[in-house]
Design an enzyme around this catalytic site. Structure first.
Site, short mmCIF file in Angstrom:
data_model
loop_
_atom_site.label_atom_id
_atom_site.label_comp_id
_atom_site.label_asym_id
_atom_site.label_seq_id
_atom_site.Cartn_x
_atom_site.Cartn_y
_atom_site.Cartn_z
N HIS A 169 -3.61 -118.47 -27.73
CA HIS A 169 -4.52 -119.31 -26.97
C HIS A 169 -4.58 -118.89 -25.51
CE1 HIS A 169 -5.55 -122.82 -24.48
NE2 HIS A 169 -6.46 -123.02 -25.41
N ARG A 216 -0.37 -85.08 -21.50
CA ARG A 216 1.00 -84.62 -21.31
C ARG A 216 1.93 -85.26 -22.34
NH1 ARG A 216 -0.93 -86.06 -16.19
NH2 ARG A 216 -1.25 -84.31 -14.75
N ARG A 220 -0.79 -80.88 -24.49
CA ARG A 220 0.18 -79.86 -24.10
C ARG A 220 1.53 -80.19 -24.72
NH1 ARG A 220 1.33 -79.32 -17.82
NH2 ARG A 220 2.70 -81.10 -18.26
N GLU A 229 -0.62 -70.24 -15.83
CA GLU A 229 0.11 -70.73 -14.66
C GLU A 229 1.11 -69.71 -14.13
OE1 GLU A 229 1.96 -74.34 -16.03
OE2 GLU A 229 2.40 -73.45 -17.97
N GLY A 234 -3.27 -74.01 -14.74
CA GLY A 234 -2.40 -74.98 -14.07
C GLY A 234 -2.24 -74.56 -12.63
N SER A 235 -3.07 -75.11 -11.75
CA SER A 235 -3.16 -74.57 -10.38
C SER A 235 -1.88 -74.77 -9.58
CB SER A 235 -4.36 -75.20 -9.65
OG SER A 235 -4.27 -76.61 -9.66
N ASN A 236 -1.10 -75.81 -9.90
CA ASN A 236 0.14 -76.01 -9.14
C ASN A 236 1.13 -74.88 -9.36
OD1 ASN A 236 -0.62 -78.38 -7.90
ND2 ASN A 236 0.30 -79.71 -9.44
N ASP A 237 1.44 -74.61 -10.64
CA ASP A 237 2.41 -73.54 -10.92
C ASP A 237 1.84 -72.17 -10.58
OD1 ASP A 237 4.85 -74.61 -11.68
OD2 ASP A 237 4.19 -75.02 -13.71
N CYS A 279 -6.92 -77.75 -14.85
CA CYS A 279 -6.45 -79.13 -14.72
C CYS A 279 -5.58 -79.21 -13.47
CB CYS A 279 -5.66 -79.56 -15.96
SG CYS A 279 -4.35 -78.45 -16.47
#
Length: 810
Positions: free
Chosen positions: A421, A511, A579, A681, A702-705, A752
């Site tokens: 309810h 992820r 992934r 990456e 994977g632009s960071n790595d 990404c």
């Protein structure tokens, strides 16, 4: 036509056009008996009294003028709601049945007993108002239902009490709010063969996600015993979700959520000389067991699809399972009245930037965040103490609480599920609520300032103090079309459905490690080697988490498949790129039981991670469990839109070894349409892009790595933060070259990362390079989509050769 026919109509002689005659509830039961029985939907038999019968009861007892006078006094402030309701109910309860009406009801009751083969059969007696279950008014719980009614005298008494319930305080208040004329609303009584769910289970089912309006799932709540405990919110039910588009294939089992509820009590038949029902504690075994089998869940899900398709709108359905026969039944169905009417043009997002200590957790209702002061009320007798605009905290609510719920800023309850309810009324009122916290009334106190957050997925949280909240209104109707696909980065299954209205092109990065760390919590190798695990505390925690699973490893596979299924469902049939796990060793070691299976590394960022784990004796058996979950996701559940991606794959030889291990575990590239991507990456992924493209169907940058390893900058280093730049010319050279080589080889390629969200010029650079897709966080989607549309328009108007900053290799 005989008087009996003016009084009684069997369900099979009704359909949904008969609302003025028998009310929404009974008209709907007739509609299903008449039209859906042939399609396998089982509804218990029964009959209804007519609206005409109600008015004859009113006239025979001279009630029309007293009703009008009492309501006039209420409207003029001469009497309170409680006083008026009591006067009207007493008038009905003291009324006498006209002889021919009583005879008609008793005769129909005996006819029903003959149909089901039981003398003095137990029946459910339900109220059905002639203005209820309309598109903008649910009338949830406004009138009474009486269960386990046996014999002529008990039936006539229950019918009289149904009439009286048309004037409960809550029903009077509800009609006033909705603008219904009290003297134009009649009441029909439904008399229906009881399903012995007191020996089985019962609950509620919606054909739409109750919180987000996601229209591809059916949500089922289930508890032991009679279903009133679920509807009233006095029990924390099991919750199941099924993905409707895949239910048509009998070979698939698209159950995407199973959450075990506390189910501390149940409503059962009472003994001789007692009230018809009573509430008792459940056994420990019942609390730890699922109310429904997977086959039951799928059957109810398929019935939900049939009912929804027949009515042409999302539905709110009550079901019951007979504990004697094991059969399932639908006992009510009405249109869903909240999410189905929600505007889809605008969507408000809430982001908590800072918050206090977490005080309580439960199921979130709605998607808003509210700060206010607690008003703790433990007994309905004290609702007069409620302070307007406060956060109502209580054990559970029933329709008598609605007048103060309307004045609350948010609602928090100890008990109840998504179909209780408190949850239903909160949605209808547009209030955020957290239900089923278990102990909010113990943990919170009056006047305490708290923040109620329903913006973080399925789970709602009460935080200490006033949180800092950022809101944004997204316009979902004016989204530009782009050739470049704009996808979403998603990790949290609990929040996946929040974003279904966004016109994304799929999920570019799901992820797996988020599901493992938040929904599984156990290191997979600790499950594989549970028998020899030395850590006593870890073993205790694993035993608790895996209760009910015959094999410890099945827990990992099941929970991972369910978590990923919600992500896959949120964008189906668009692609969802999952992934495989990419924890670093220090992160793996923090999982329950993980310390025993992880080496200690000086630099985990470039250590034993990604692809190197999958074929290693240290983790190969754990990776096999990940593969089993993907096989279940694609083959058993049917989510063929899932693409698998391999992270941190350093060499061609490593790629071949990983693909071989995947094939051994049922994931062979190309079989049943399976695509396998690789993360780009590492510089070697760019340098040998042609060779990687021969082994994989696509790349995700994977632009960071890639920035970290191209520039030799630790992305976590504060000292080197100013050197970490994804727009450095060396990084852009890497990105441009791998895009060109991927396209030469016929492979798809996307990126990404956060850079396109933060830097408009980077999004334009990617478009100029011809990237196929960009995957961003959901709250960045519209901004990036617009930037890409501008970049594509500019690129169309100006040839690449004329551009001042090129994208060709040096």
């Amino acid at each position: 036509m005989t008087t009996s026919n003016h009084t009684i109509v069997w369900f099979e002689d009704l359909d949904r056009t008969d609302v003025p005659r028998v009310g929404g509830k009974n008209a709907s039961l007739g509609e299903m008996v008449r039209h859906l029985g042939a399609r396998g939907v089982e509804v218990p038999p029964g009959f209804a009294t007519t609206a005409d019968a109600y008015w004859r009861f009113v006239e025979a007892n001279g009630l029309r003028e007293p009703i009008a006078a009492t309501l006039r006094d209420l409207a003029e402030g001469k009497a309170t709601l409680a006083e008026s309701g009591q006067i009207l109910r007493r008038a009905f309860l003291h009324g006498d049945w006209p002889a021919e009406m009583a005879e008609a009801i008793v005769r129909a009751y005996h006819g029903l007993c003959e149909r089901i083969g039981r003398a003095d059969a137990d029946v459910a007696v339900r109220s059905s108002a002639t203005a209820e279950d309309l598109p903008d008014a649910s009338f949830a719980g406004q009138q009474e239902t009486f269960l386990n009614i046996r014999g002529e005298a008990a039936l006539l008494d229950a019918c009289r009490r149904c009439y009286a319930s048309l004037f409960t305080d809550r029903a009077i208040s509800y009609r006033q709010t909705k603008g219904f004329d009290h003297l134009k609303v009649a009441l029909s009584i439904g008399v229906q063969a009881m399903v012995r769910s007191d020996l089985g289970g019962a609950g509620v089912m919606f054909t739409i996600d109750t919180e987000t309006g996601f229209d591809k799932v059916a949500v089922i709540d289930a508890a032991w015993g009679l279903g009133e405990s679920v509807v009233q919110g006095t029990v924390d039910p099991d919750e199941y979700q099924v993905f409707k588009p895949l239910l048509a294939d009998p070979a698939l089992r698209p159950i995407i959520e199973k959450r075990l509820g506390g189910k501390a009590q149940k409503m059962i038949y009472a003994g001789e000389g007692e009230r018809p029902t009573r509430t008792v504690p459940t056994s420990r075994a019942e609390r730890q067991a699922w109310v429904l089998s997977d086959d039951d869940i799928l059957t109810l899900g398929r019935w939900a699809c049939v009912i929804e398709a027949h009515y042409g709108c999302p539905m709110d359905i009550e079901w019951a399972k007979d504990g004697q026969s094991g059969r399932l039944f639908i006992v009510q169905a009405r249109p869903e009245t909240v999410q189905s009417r929600r505007s889809t043009g605008e969507y408000r997002t809430y982001r908590i930037k800072s918050k206090g200590r977490k005080l309580a957790t439960g199921l979130s209702i709605g998607e808003a965040v509210v700060t206010g002061r607690v008003c703790l009320i433990e007994d309905a007798r004290d609702i007069g103490r409620f302070v307007d605009g406060a956060i109502l905290v209580t054990h559970n609510t029933d329709p008598d609480w609605v007048p103060i719920m309307k004045r609350a800023a948010a609602i928090v309850t100890d008990r109840g599920g998504r179909t209780s309810h408190a949850a239903i009324v909160s949605r209808e009122l547009g209030l955020p609520a957290i239900v089923g916290t278990g102990d909010a009334t113990r943990l919170l106190h009056g006047e305490q300032e708290v923040t109620v957050s329903c913006a973080e997925g399925d789970q709602g949280f009460v935080y200490e103090g006033a949180a800092e909240v950022e809101t944004e209104l997204l316009d979902l109707e004016n989204v530009p079309a782009t050739k470049t696909k704009i996808m979403l980065n998603l990790a949290n299954p609990a929040a996946a459905f929040r974003w279904w209205r966004i016109a994304a092109d799929g999920v570019g990065l799901a992820r797996m490690e988020f599901v493992v760390s938040n929904h599984i919590k156990v290191h997979p190798m600790a499950l594989v080697n549970f028998a020899t695990l030395q850590d006593a505390e870890a073993k205790r925690q694993i035993e608790a988490l895996t209760a009910g699973y015959e094999k410890k490893t099945d827990y990992f596979v099941d929970r991972l498949a369910l978590g990923l299924a919600r992500l896959a469902a949120s964008q189906h049939p668009r692609p969802v790129i999952v992934r495989m796990s990419d924890f670093k060793t220090n992160e793996y070691a923090n999982l329950i039981g993980g310390a025993a299976f992880e080496p200690k590394e000086e630099n985990p960022m470039i250590g034993f991670r990604g692809a190197s784990r999958y074929y290693s004796p240290r983790y190969r058996d754990g990776f096999a469990l990940e593969c089993r979950a993907i096989v279940r996701l694609r083959q058993e559940m049917g989510f063929r839109n899932v693409i698998v991606m391999i992270p941190f794959c350093r060499s061609i030889g490593e790629a071949d070894r990983v693909l071989a291990v995947m094939a051994e575990n049922g994931l062979r590239r190309g079989e049943a349409g399976l695509e396998i991507y690789v993360m780009c990456e590492i510089p070697s992924n760019v340098i040998l892009a042609k060779s990687f493209a021969e082994r994989f169907d696509g790349f995700s940058i994977g632009s960071n790595d890639l920035t970290q390893l191209t520039l030799g900058v630790d992305r976590d280093s504060e000292e080197l933060a100013e050197l970490f730049d994804e727009q450095d010319e060396a990084v852009k050279w890497m990105i441009e070259n791998v895009i060109r080589e991927a396209h030469k080889a016929g492979a798809k390629i996307g990126l990404c990362g956060q850079a396109p969200s933060d830097h408009p010029e980077f999004a334009e650079f990617l478009v100029d390079c011809g990237i196929d897709s960009i995957s961003v966080s959901p709250d960045s989607f519209l901004a990036v989509k617009r930037r890409v549309a501008v970049a594509e328009a500019r690129g169309h108007a100006t040839s690449r050769a004329d551009k001042p900053r090129g994208c060709s290799p040096p």
